[in-house]
Design an enzyme around this catalytic site. Structure first.
Site, PDB file in Angstrom:
ATOM      1  N   HIS A  98     -26.495  32.355 -12.425  1.00  0.00           N
ATOM      2  CA  HIS A  98     -27.278  33.280 -13.232  1.00  0.00           C
ATOM      3  C   HIS A  98     -28.748  32.982 -13.006  1.00  0.00           C
ATOM      4  O   HIS A  98     -29.136  31.830 -12.808  1.00  0.00           O
ATOM      5  CB  HIS A  98     -26.920  33.135 -14.723  1.00  0.00           C
ATOM      6  CG  HIS A  98     -27.387  34.272 -15.570  1.00  0.00           C
ATOM      7  ND1 HIS A  98     -28.662  34.328 -16.073  1.00  0.00           N
ATOM      8  CD2 HIS A  98     -26.757  35.391 -15.983  1.00  0.00           C
ATOM      9  CE1 HIS A  98     -28.798  35.445 -16.772  1.00  0.00           C
ATOM     10  NE2 HIS A  98     -27.658  36.105 -16.732  1.00  0.00           N
ATOM     11  N   ASP A 133     -19.572  37.524 -16.919  1.00  0.00           N
ATOM     12  CA  ASP A 133     -18.812  38.498 -16.139  1.00  0.00           C
ATOM     13  C   ASP A 133     -17.512  37.933 -15.580  1.00  0.00           C
ATOM     14  O   ASP A 133     -16.635  38.694 -15.159  1.00  0.00           O
ATOM     15  CB  ASP A 133     -19.666  39.018 -14.968  1.00  0.00           C
ATOM     16  CG  ASP A 133     -20.906  39.738 -15.446  1.00  0.00           C
ATOM     17  OD1 ASP A 133     -20.764  40.633 -16.292  1.00  0.00           O
ATOM     18  OD2 ASP A 133     -22.011  39.406 -14.993  1.00  0.00           O
TER      19      ASP A 133
END
Length: 462
Positions: free
Chosen positions: A312, A370
């Site tokens: 991320h 996700d």
């Protein structure tokens, strides 16, 4: 909003000895900021920051992220606390107004949302212009943009009450717009919301109910799972889609058009489409026996395979939403007793192997939200091309809260980044016959039979 403290000045010195003094600012949490707004006026030079990795674009009191600690707060509340103790509409109220609602405030807010859930019949007619099989996100970009044609003159973006009303309207209408996008794409009849259902229940009802059936039962476990997914995705600081909404809104554009721009930004696989990419990756791996092979492929710089759902831009320790999402996955798969359990076990095996591999540890690549969300959505029965629409449904309140906050500022500036120009020096236009020939356009395009316009054909037609 808490006061920003000024803690002296930072001095920048150019190679020629010219200096500039810039305010050194600190907020309530997070890294301090050097205010470079006067940098160009003082030094005649600009800062360069592709991807805005080291740039604060605004003041905001909505969401706080500490990537090193793996923390995510909405208005000071930890995401875990909100997901475990609040409904999605409570969180929506929090993001928009700054505080969690009382019992009376929540009831009024829920009623206001229910009263605005229906969309205009002319807007429903607009869906028919999309062919069956159109991607639901393409439909959402068009329909939400078209919503601005139905609600334009009624909105004065400079009036706080009208901004709040606009936020409630699009929050309320988004479940029906999303459900109709799905049913349009799949050629199904439209289902209208019912006041007896709550926000998330209505969405599931409009998505999955059969108009010919006598009744539709909403599974409370599924509702709870989807509510938590909505909460986890409701806002995430100045990400790509939120920044898009803010920049569009800085021109004083219609807020629904700004949201349509945010949806377009969210659509990309590097942003909202990542959970769909995770499932595609798990389909490729197929079984737990193949995990080691694909881990090796991911570490091979000459192999195109990537571990989707890992890493991320902000989180460098762990994504605090990931553990909640993994718990939701366990709960929903156990409850529904569906065949996605093999996929969940495969995902967990992949996660465990990666988290114990020095290659991923050194690069701080951890599973993000996700990684498990697609497994949950597919188990619920939501098709993969609707995953990003679900993300948009959850994020619309964050977009509108960020837009409302920006429009509340006393001094408003239109978003207008600068650049470091690396093109040609100034030159003169040469006559056509003196210009050097070059293949700027590929022969495939030049020779394509699908030309957009032909003067010869136009003359023949006339």
């Amino acid at each position: 909003m808490e006061e920003v403290s000024r803690e002296g000045e930072a001095t920048i010195t150019l190679p020629d000895g010219t200096t500039a003094k810039l305010p050194f600012l600190r907020g309530t949490h997070g890294p301090p900021v050097i205010d470079i707004r006067t940098l160009f006026n003082q030094l005649g030079c600009l800062s360069l920051d592709p991807g805005f990795t080291s740039t604060s674009s605004c003041f905001s009191a909505i969401t706080y992220i500490d990537g090193e600690k793996g923390e995510l707060w909405y208005r000071g509340y930890a995401i875990q606390d909100l997901a475990n103790n609040c409904t999605f509409l409570e969180v929506c109220y929090l993001l928009l107004y700054g505080e969690l609602p009382s019992v009376v405030e929540l009831e009024r807010f829920e009623n206001a949302v229910k009263n605005e859930m229906l969309i205009h019949m002319k807007l429903i007619d607009f869906y028919s212009s999309f062919q069956q099989g159109a991607h639901p996100m393409a439909i959402m970009v068009g329909v939400v943009g078209a919503l601005s044609a139905f609600m334009h003159e009624d909105i004065d973006v400079m009036v706080a009450e009208q901004r709040e009303a606009a936020a409630i309207r699009i929050l309320a209408k988004f479940p029906m717009m999303a459900a109709v996008a799905y049913r349009t794409a799949y050629g199904l009849p439209i289902v209208f919301p019912k006041k007896k259902f709550g926000y998330t229940e209505n969405f599931l009802y409009m998505m999955f109910s059969d108009p010919m059936a006598d009744d539709f039962t909403v599974d409370p476990v599924v509702v709870n799972a989807l509510e938590k997914i909505f909460i986890l995705h409701a806002d995430h600081e100045q990400n790509a889609s939120t920044s898009t909404v803010r920049i569009a809104g800085s021109s004083l554009a219609n807020p629904y058009a700004c949201v349509a721009a945010g949806i377009a930004s969210l659509w990309g696989p590097m942003h909202g489409g990542a959970n769909e990419a995770v499932l595609a990756m798990l389909d490729e791996i197929k079984s737990r026996e193949n995990v080691d092979t694909f881990i090796a492929k991911a570490k091979n710089p000459n192999d195109s395979f990537r571990l989707m759902g890992f890493g991320h831009r902000v989180y460098k320790n762990f994504d605090p939403r990931n553990q909640i999402m993994q718990d939701i996955a366990h709960e929903i798969l156990t409850h529904l007793q569906c065949n996605q359990k093999n996929i969940l076990e495969l995902a967990q095996e992949l996660e465990n192997k990666a988290l114990n591999d020095d290659y991923f540890i050194k690069r701080k690549l951890y599973p993000n939200v996700d990684f498990y969300s697609g497994i949950v959505l597919e188990a619920i029965g939501i098709p993969r091309d609707m995953f990003t629409v679900i993300f948009a449904l959850a994020r619309v309140i964050g977009w509108m809260s960020q837009w409302h906050e920006m429009m509340s500022e006393s001094v408003k500036k239109i978003g207008r980044p600068r650049q470091l120009y690396v093109g040609a020096q100034k030159r003169n236009v040469q006559p056509r016959e003196m210009r050097e020939g070059r293949e700027s356009i590929s022969p495939e395009i030049i020779n394509s039979p699908r030309k957009v316009w032909s003067p010869t054909k136009e003359k023949a037609a006339n």
